[in-house]
Design a protein around this motif. Structure first.
Motif, PDB file in Angstrom:
ATOM      1  N   GLN A 112      -3.782  -1.921  -3.624  1.00  0.00           N
ATOM      2  CA  GLN A 112      -4.018  -0.581  -3.084  1.00  0.00           C
ATOM      3  C   GLN A 112      -2.804   0.338  -3.248  1.00  0.00           C
ATOM      4  O   GLN A 112      -2.883   1.530  -2.948  1.00  0.00           O
ATOM      5  CB  GLN A 112      -4.395  -0.670  -1.595  1.00  0.00           C
ATOM      6  CG  GLN A 112      -5.782  -1.242  -1.331  1.00  0.00           C
ATOM      7  CD  GLN A 112      -5.864  -2.733  -1.620  1.00  0.00           C
ATOM      8  OE1 GLN A 112      -4.949  -3.494  -1.296  1.00  0.00           O
ATOM      9  NE2 GLN A 112      -6.952  -3.163  -2.242  1.00  0.00           N
TER      10      GLN A 112
ATOM     11  N   GLN B  36       1.674   4.772  -1.237  1.00  0.00           N
ATOM     12  CA  GLN B  36       0.694   5.692  -1.812  1.00  0.00           C
ATOM     13  C   GLN B  36       1.279   6.826  -2.647  1.00  0.00           C
ATOM     14  O   GLN B  36       0.594   7.373  -3.507  1.00  0.00           O
ATOM     15  CB  GLN B  36      -0.155   6.304  -0.686  1.00  0.00           C
ATOM     16  CG  GLN B  36      -1.032   5.293   0.027  1.00  0.00           C
ATOM     17  CD  GLN B  36      -2.032   4.639  -0.908  1.00  0.00           C
ATOM     18  OE1 GLN B  36      -2.906   5.300  -1.448  1.00  0.00           O
ATOM     19  NE2 GLN B  36      -1.897   3.339  -1.124  1.00  0.00           N
TER      20      GLN B  36
ATOM     21  N   ASP C   6       0.798  -1.235   0.000  1.00  0.00           N
ATOM     22  CA  ASP C   6       0.000   0.000   0.000  1.00  0.00           C
ATOM     23  C   ASP C   6       0.830   1.286   0.000  1.00  0.00           C
ATOM     24  O   ASP C   6       0.466   2.276   0.645  1.00  0.00           O
ATOM     25  CB  ASP C   6      -0.962   0.029   1.200  1.00  0.00           C
ATOM     26  CG  ASP C   6      -2.006  -1.073   1.157  1.00  0.00           C
ATOM     27  OD1 ASP C   6      -1.960  -1.895   0.225  1.00  0.00           O
ATOM     28  OD2 ASP C   6      -2.852  -1.123   2.063  1.00  0.00           O
TER      29      ASP C   6
END
Length: 234
Positions: A125, A100, A98
């Motif tokens: 994600q 980002q 994840d």
């Protein structure tokens, strides 16, 4: 020269700024001379566009190039490139839980290629591999990486069966980086910028690793990952 946003080719270029259309077409945009040269060298280039009449490519207006570039200092060349269809597994694998920030992802891809971690597996994600800022940060090295999006727990279990050892970064790691002699086949797991690695993934790690620092609690994920990959490079 194309100068209208209503042109079908230009409309498609704008659509490729969206992950939806990049996924549907299995293609993406690259910007700048260096990235274009790396794409051409590796056979990924589909179409080239330029606002410079002296360069290779379909000529478009400078205004359109500025709108397409999304940066304050736009390049005068961009290209549509195809994604790699058949990713391979390197002995050293980078795994991302994840992450980002596109800049962090691009930095990690660049370092991974440079230090022998050419397979990069990321959670669904994690930010898109083909985000414009990610592409720019890789400086053309994206064309040398095998990029995979997959459920991480399932993939870790598969890799362990293939003989890989899993190393997860943690502020409370049981081993300091300099104490580790890495396995020949390994997976390095890095976590989200704010939350780190999920506990269920940490629980699957063979080793938990920490980088000793002075006066700061933790390092940026791009910096931390690059340091470890440098230490463990082939």
């Amino acid at each position: 020269m194309i100068s209208s946003r209503d042109n079908a080719r230009i409309k498609w270029l704008f659509k490729l700024q969206s992950k939806k259309y990049r996924d549907q077409s299995n293609s993406f945009l690259v910007y700048g001379e260096h990235s274009l040269e790396e794409a051409k060298k590796n056979g990924f280039t589909l179409e080239i566009y330029t606002s410079n009449p002296n360069k290779e490519g379909l000529l478009i207006s400078e205004e359109l190039m500025r709108e397409l570039s999304l940066t304050e200092t736009p390049s005068d060349v961009l290209a549509i490139c195809k994604k790699k269809e058949y990713p391979t597994l390197s002995n050293k694998i980078l795994m991302l839980d994840d992450v980002q920030d596109p800049g962090n992802l691009g930095t990690l891809i660049r370092s991974a290629v440079g230090f022998g971690f050419s397979t990069i597996i990321a959670s669904h994600q994690t930010v898109d591999f083909y985000h414009e800022r990610t592409i720019r940060a890789t400086q053309g090295n994206i064309f040398y990486a095998s990029l995979i999006k997959a459920p991480l727990i399932e993939r870790i279990e598969q890799l362990k069966k293939l003989g890989y050892k899993v190393y997860a970064t943690s502020s409370y790691g049981s081993l300091k980086l300099k104490e580790i002699i890495p396995s020949d086949k390994l997976v390095l797991v890095l976590g989200n910028e704010g939350q780190g690695i999920k506990q269920e993934i940490l629980d699957l790690a063979d080793y938990k690793v920490m980088i000793e620092t002075s006066h700061i609690e933790s390092l940026n994920v791009g910096v931390a990952g690059s340091i470890i990959m440098y230490e463990w490079q082939v």
